[in-house]
Scaffold this motif. Structure first.
Motif, mmCIF file in Angstrom:
data_model
loop_
_atom_site.group_PDB
_atom_site.id
_atom_site.type_symbol
_atom_site.label_atom_id
_atom_site.label_comp_id
_atom_site.label_asym_id
_atom_site.label_seq_id
_atom_site.Cartn_x
_atom_site.Cartn_y
_atom_site.Cartn_z
ATOM 1 N N LEU A 300 0.866 -1.183 0.000
ATOM 2 C CA LEU A 300 0.000 0.000 0.000
ATOM 3 C C LEU A 300 0.900 1.230 0.000
ATOM 4 O O LEU A 300 1.715 1.406 0.910
ATOM 5 C CB LEU A 300 -0.912 0.012 1.230
ATOM 6 C CG LEU A 300 -1.667 1.319 1.497
ATOM 7 C CD1 LEU A 300 -2.670 1.613 0.381
ATOM 8 C CD2 LEU A 300 -2.364 1.268 2.853
ATOM 9 N N VAL A 301 0.769 2.072 -1.017
ATOM 10 C CA VAL A 301 1.512 3.336 -1.084
ATOM 11 C C VAL A 301 0.529 4.473 -0.842
ATOM 12 O O VAL A 301 -0.472 4.605 -1.561
ATOM 13 C CB VAL A 301 2.225 3.495 -2.443
ATOM 14 C CG1 VAL A 301 2.894 4.871 -2.523
ATOM 15 C CG2 VAL A 301 3.254 2.395 -2.652
ATOM 16 N N ILE A 302 0.807 5.273 0.183
ATOM 17 C CA ILE A 302 -0.005 6.454 0.500
ATOM 18 C C ILE A 302 0.688 7.669 -0.093
ATOM 19 O O ILE A 302 1.814 8.016 0.296
ATOM 20 C CB ILE A 302 -0.165 6.618 2.020
ATOM 21 C CG1 ILE A 302 -0.774 5.352 2.628
ATOM 22 C CG2 ILE A 302 -1.025 7.843 2.344
ATOM 23 C CD1 ILE A 302 -0.824 5.368 4.138
ATOM 24 N N ARG A 303 0.027 8.321 -1.037
ATOM 25 C CA ARG A 303 0.638 9.465 -1.720
ATOM 26 C C ARG A 303 0.436 10.752 -0.894
ATOM 27 O O ARG A 303 -0.616 10.959 -0.281
ATOM 28 C CB ARG A 303 0.027 9.636 -3.107
ATOM 29 C CG ARG A 303 0.363 8.494 -4.061
ATOM 30 C CD ARG A 303 -0.005 8.865 -5.485
ATOM 31 N NE ARG A 303 0.305 7.804 -6.439
ATOM 32 C CZ ARG A 303 1.504 7.603 -6.959
ATOM 33 N NH1 ARG A 303 2.514 8.371 -6.596
ATOM 34 N NH2 ARG A 303 1.696 6.633 -7.830
ATOM 35 N N LYS A 304 1.477 11.576 -0.871
ATOM 36 C CA LYS A 304 1.439 12.890 -0.220
ATOM 37 C C LYS A 304 0.922 12.763 1.209
ATOM 38 O O LYS A 304 -0.151 13.259 1.564
ATOM 39 C CB LYS A 304 0.581 13.857 -1.021
ATOM 40 C CG LYS A 304 1.110 14.111 -2.425
ATOM 41 C CD LYS A 304 0.238 15.080 -3.196
ATOM 42 C CE LYS A 304 0.766 15.311 -4.598
ATOM 43 N NZ LYS A 304 -0.101 16.243 -5.373
ATOM 44 N N PHE A 305 1.688 12.082 1.987
ATOM 45 C CA PHE A 305 1.345 11.808 3.384
ATOM 46 C C PHE A 305 0.965 13.101 4.117
ATOM 47 O O PHE A 305 1.704 14.096 4.070
ATOM 48 C CB PHE A 305 2.534 11.123 4.054
ATOM 49 C CG PHE A 305 2.354 10.846 5.506
ATOM 50 C CD1 PHE A 305 1.288 10.082 5.963
ATOM 51 C CD2 PHE A 305 3.259 11.353 6.428
ATOM 52 C CE1 PHE A 305 1.141 9.829 7.308
ATOM 53 C CE2 PHE A 305 3.121 11.094 7.777
ATOM 54 C CZ PHE A 305 2.049 10.332 8.222
#
Length: 410
Positions: A300-305
């Motif tokens: 899972l990649v969360i963009r612009k944390f």
């Protein structure tokens, strides 16, 4: 006068002896001329299925007599001199016009295996025998061979492979993927072998590592060898492993969360945030997974944390046998105001609870690292209610991993 009388007395005996010798010699010569005999033994022959085989019978002084070929097993007459007597169109006879009589069997079948007799029709029959061995390539007996199996982990299983052929085929097992076959020898000892020989392959207390596709190969040096593919599946409920359960990252970066799943049969996998919201693939979240046999890698990649992304994430895996999940906690790492992230496209790979800076960004000085650690102390203290033991433990792990990262970056 005495000499004459002696000759007269022995003369008839001498004449009788000479006549008898001459008669015996004439009879012996006549017998030698009339009685044929075999010039050499018949050579046995080995022939592959479908080929032609020739047996040769060499006869000296055949004279007025004739040569015949018979099937030795049941005395079936096949040929008589130059003629074929049997109705089998695959049988033929040839003669070299001298002393050799050849029996031909074309397109040899397995039923042609056996011995054949060459006879001379003298008053006292003369015969000799030659044998034919028919080699048959192997063939799998599918009715007697295992099909694909699915067995619970910890139970026993046996794979069976039967084949026909002549000579009797050898059965060899190997894994289709080329990995070693794991055979349990005792309660704890497992032996690795590249191949396993025998019609039966036993597995005691099956382990998930023994799952796979196996090739049963039958060969007997008569080409071609044949094989059958048998799949052995080991069923077990999901097991989830999380390499990093506590993750930290600066705001504005991309954060990657990872889980490793082992299960069979196939699982349904998904991500959940804060025990409620199921995450879907889209602009904010990039969800991928890759599968190899019973192992699944979830990412899972969360963009612009951002602040709203801080919280607890669960990777969930479920199949018909059960359900399992892994928990990951994501928090913010506060950087110095003078060192904001260079780009919103930066991707952060999380290692050991700390976020690794984007590629191209130099490692920070010790003072910067100390500042980050101070922020981490404060964040951890607020997250865990200020427990000194938990905060110290978290700080120790984070500090160790950060120093390892800094050394590798240099």
């Amino acid at each position: 006068m005495l000499l004459i009388k002696f000759l007269w007395s022995v003369g008839p005996v001498v004449l009788l002896t000479i006549d008898t010798a001459l008669a015996y010699q004439e009879w012996s010569v006549a017998r030698m001329i009339e009685d044929p005999d075999f010039g050499q033994p018949i050579q046995n022959a080995t022939v592959p299925l479908g080929r032609e085989v020739v047996l040769s019978c060499v006869v000296d002084h055949l004279g007025k007599f004739k040569v015949g070929w018979l099937r030795a097993e049941d005395q079936t007459i096949l040929t008589l001199h130059n003629k074929v007597v049997t109705h089998n169109s695959r049988i033929a006879v040839t003669h070299d016009n001298h002393r050799t009589w050849n029996l031909h069997i074309k397109q040899v079948k397995e039923a042609d295996r056996g011995c054949y007799m060459c006879q001379i029709n003298t008053n006292i029959m003369k015969k000799q025998v030659g044998c034919v061995d028919v080699h048959v390539p192997p063939d799998i007996l599918y009715d007697e061979t295992s099909v694909d199996q699915a067995v619970q982990e910890g139970e026993n299983a046996t794979l069976v492979c039967r084949a026909t052929g002549h000579p009797p085929p050898r059965i060899t097992w190997r894994r289709e993927d080329g990995d070693p076959i794991l055979i349990r020898k005792g309660l704890r000892e497992i032996m690795k072998v590249d191949t396993y020989n025998g019609s039966l392959m036993h597995f005691w207390r099956l382990d998930r590592r023994q799952m796979g596709a196996f090739l049963c190969i039958a060969s007997n040096d008569v080409p071609p060898a044949v094989s059958k593919r048998i799949i052995l599946n080991v069923n077990f409920s999901p097991v989830v492993k999380v390499p990093n359960q506590l993750l930290g990252a600066p705001l504005g970066t991309d954060v990657q969360l990872e889980c490793y799943v082992e299960a069979f049969p196939n699982t349904i996998n998904y991500w959940v945030k804060n025990r409620g919201e199921m995450l879907l693939n889209g602009p904010k979240y990039v969800i991928t997974e890759s599968k190899a046999t019973y192992k699944v890698y979830m990412s899972l990649v969360i963009r612009k944390f951002s602040h709203s992304d801080i919280g607890t994430y669960n990777c969930v895996s479920t199949n018909s046998l059960g359900k399992a999940e892994g928990t990951l906690r994501l928090y913010e790492i506060k950087l110095n105001p003078g060192n904001p992230p260079e780009s919103t496209d930066n991707h952060v790979a999380v290692v050991g609870g700390l976020a690794e800076p984007p590629r191209g960004q130099s490692s920070r000085s010790n003072s910067a690292a100390d500042a980050v650690e101070g922020e981490m102390r404060a964040s951890a203290s607020s997250s865990w209610g200020g427990s000194p033991l938990l905060v110290s433990l978290f700080f120790l792990v984070s500090r160790t991993n950060h120093l390892a990262w800094s050394a590798s970056a240099r």
